[in-house]
Design an enzyme around this catalytic site. Structure first.
Site, PDB file in Angstrom:
ATOM      1  N   GLU A 162       0.783  -1.250  -0.015  1.00 58.61           N
ATOM      2  CA  GLU A 162       0.036  -0.180  -0.156  1.00 58.61           C
ATOM      3  C   GLU A 162       1.070   1.266  -0.020  1.00 58.61           C
ATOM      4  OE1 GLU A 162      -3.097  -0.128   2.953  1.00 58.61           O
ATOM      5  OE2 GLU A 162      -3.906  -1.747   2.279  1.00 58.61           O
TER       6      GLU A 162
ATOM      7  N   LYS B 126     -15.779  -1.348   3.696  1.00 55.90           N
ATOM      8  CA  LYS B 126     -15.166  -1.561   2.306  1.00 55.90           C
ATOM      9  C   LYS B 126     -16.200  -2.255   1.322  1.00 55.90           C
ATOM     10  CE  LYS B 126     -10.645  -3.400   4.174  1.00 55.90           C
ATOM     11  NZ  LYS B 126      -9.978  -4.507   4.768  1.00 55.90           N
TER      12      LYS B 126
HETATM   13  P1  PGA Z   1      -6.744  -6.013   2.720  1.00 52.83           P
HETATM   14  O1  PGA Z   1      -6.450  -5.336   4.021  1.00 52.83           O
HETATM   15  O2  PGA Z   1      -7.212  -5.053   1.619  1.00 52.83           O
HETATM   16  O3  PGA Z   1      -5.360  -6.751   2.196  1.00 52.83           O
HETATM   17  O4  PGA Z   1      -7.777  -7.009   2.854  1.00 52.83           O
HETATM   18  C1  PGA Z   1      -6.764  -4.134   4.356  1.00 52.83           C
HETATM   19  C2  PGA Z   1      -7.186  -3.914   5.813  1.00 52.83           C
HETATM   20  O5  PGA Z   1      -6.982  -5.076   6.430  1.00 52.83           O
HETATM   21  O6  PGA Z   1      -7.636  -2.950   6.231  1.00 52.83           O
HETATM   22 ZN    ZN Z   2      -7.998  -4.177   8.360  1.00 53.40          ZN
END
Ligand code: PGA
Ligand code: ZN
Length: 428
Positions: free
Chosen positions: A206, A338
């Site tokens: 990231e 998300k």
């Molecule tokens: P991921 O992790 O997008 O790789 O699932 C992001 C998070 O745990 O916030």
């Molecule tokens: Zn997370």
């Protein structure tokens, strides 16, 4: 009146920030307006998330999306052509019914979220409005307080350290523009310190610096030094935020810290984190315990919830029912939102609303596998989430989001209200 009937849809394979295939969907309305969106992809996924449909086999490590794309161009197109793009809730409901599985595994969560978000974009376009304004429906909105990664870890850095995200929150910022500018200085200072220590080894998934540390806590001390070197006061100006992503550390109340060669039980992990909370200006902790450790989550929230934001990610998987139950049980006091964990825009909004009803913090979040798609920025602003998590302050799939917030802040002009530190429980 603009014709908002869906006339044509198109799904295609595009590529994410890890060079893996993902699904892009275009929705074309009879009036000529088009909406487009791309599905992101996680690496440290909760087991109750919507499932991405992948081809398996040997090509692209099994990550191919040809079946998911074929669903968009086949069954999903047949379902949605002729429907009114303004009917987001009805469209999402029909997508869920067409899929017919609890985890969206048949059509694929990737095909479904890209479709659902593309419909939303088309509807906003037909109104001649930016997406955030279409979603706000004239209600006041705030620019989110950003949570920005400085060191990456866990599943995003080959498990080089156990903790997944070491982040900062610019508590002293007066605007979003100010918050990212402050973070830029901390990120730069962290890079300099890593270089001086002979530890600069590039970045994790990231964009945070690769965590070349001897212990998990060393990342915290380095972060403190970076904040100070940037000329800021830890706590007053800049708070620390962690994503433990503890589901990646173990199951059944046993947690393994590989870097430190030790195994902890649920109480030990709580103790360790409470110790860090006492010694560092930590204002937010995500997934402190694993998704299957509801008791641990409750205990930790009881012990730390008045001092810090306790976010459920894998534990809540953007699911309204889980949020409601966790709120009733006193586990967590904030929810990570998300869209691709839920699989449709409507379910994403329901989870956010459940968080707000509980009086919780709500944080719209990217995934570790991202693209140039900036839909989440508009959701965070338009739904007035108050917080936004996008990874670090490098790599264009991250910067595209931060830069989009800057454009919105500028467009709002005198009406721009920055959520700021008041969104955090301790600082409200
Ligand atoms: P991921 O992790 O997008 O790789 O699932 C992001 C998070 O745990 O916030
Ligand atoms: Zn997370």
């Amino acid at each position: 009146m603009t014709d908002t009937t869906i006339a044509r849809m198109h799904g295609r394979r595009v590529w994410d920030s890890r060079g893996r295939p993902t699904v892009e969907v275009e929705v074309h309305l009879a009036s000529g307006f088009t909406g487009r969106a791309i599905a992101p992809a996680g690496a440290s996924r909760g087991s109750n998330e919507a499932v991405d449909l992948r081809d398996g086999g040997t090509a692209f490590g099994g990550m191919g999306v040809s079946r998911a794309v074929a669903h968009v161009n086949g069954e999903i197109s047949r379902l949605l052509i002729g429907r009114n793009a303004l009917q987001q809730a009805a469209i999402d409901e029909e997508l869920i019914a067409l899929d017919g599985t609890p985890g969206k595994s048949r059509l694929g969560g990737n095909a479904m979220i890209a479709t659902s978000m593309a419909v939303l974009h088309a509807a906003a376009g037909a109104h001649g409005m930016p997406l955030y304004a279409y979603l706000a429906q004239g209600k006041g909105v705030r620019l989110p307080l950003p949570e920005i990664q400085i060191f990456g870890g866990g599943a995003h850095a080959g498990r080089r350290v156990d903790i997944q995200d070491f982040m900062v929150m610019a508590l002293g910022a007066r605007s979003f523009d100010d918050a990212v500018a402050m973070t830029a200085e901390v990120y730069r200072a962290a890079g300099e310190l890593m270089k001086e220590a002979g530890k600069l080894q590039g970045v994790a998934d990231e964009g945070g610096f690769w965590p070349a540390f001897a212990s998990n806590e060393e990342a915290l001390t380095m972060l403190m030094r970076a904040i100070e070197r940037a000329g800021y006061h830890p706590d007053e100006d800049i708070g620390i935020s962690l994503d433990v992503a503890a589901s990646e550390l173990g199951r059944n109340g046993r947690y393994r810290l590989g870097l430190e060669s030790r195994e902890l039980d649920s109480d030990d992990l709580c103790e360790l984190l409470l110790g860090w909370l006492a010694r560092y200006p930590i204002v937010s902790i995500e997934d402190p315990l694993a998704e299957d450790d509801a008791e641990g989550m409750k205990k930790f929230t009881a012990a730390a919830g008045s001092r810090a934001q306790i976010i459920g990610d894998d534990f809540l998987v953007t699911n309204a029912v889980r949020v409601k139950n966790a709120a009733a049980a006193g586990a967590c006091n904030a929810v990570l939102i998300k869209p691709n964990q839920a699989g449709t825009v409507t379910e994403t909004k329901a989870a956010l609303d459940a968080g707000k009803r509980a009086g919780w913090g709500t944080i719209v979040s990217a995934r570790s596998g991202e693209t140039e798609d900036v839909t989440i920025v508009h959701l965070a602003v338009g739904w007035d989430a108050g917080q936004l998590k996008v990874g670090s302050f490098a790599r264009s799939e991250r910067m595209a989001k931060w830069n989009e917030v800057l454009r919105i802040e500028e467009a709002l002009g005198a009406n721009a209200v920055f959520a700021g530190r008041a969104v955090l429980p301790r600082l409200a």
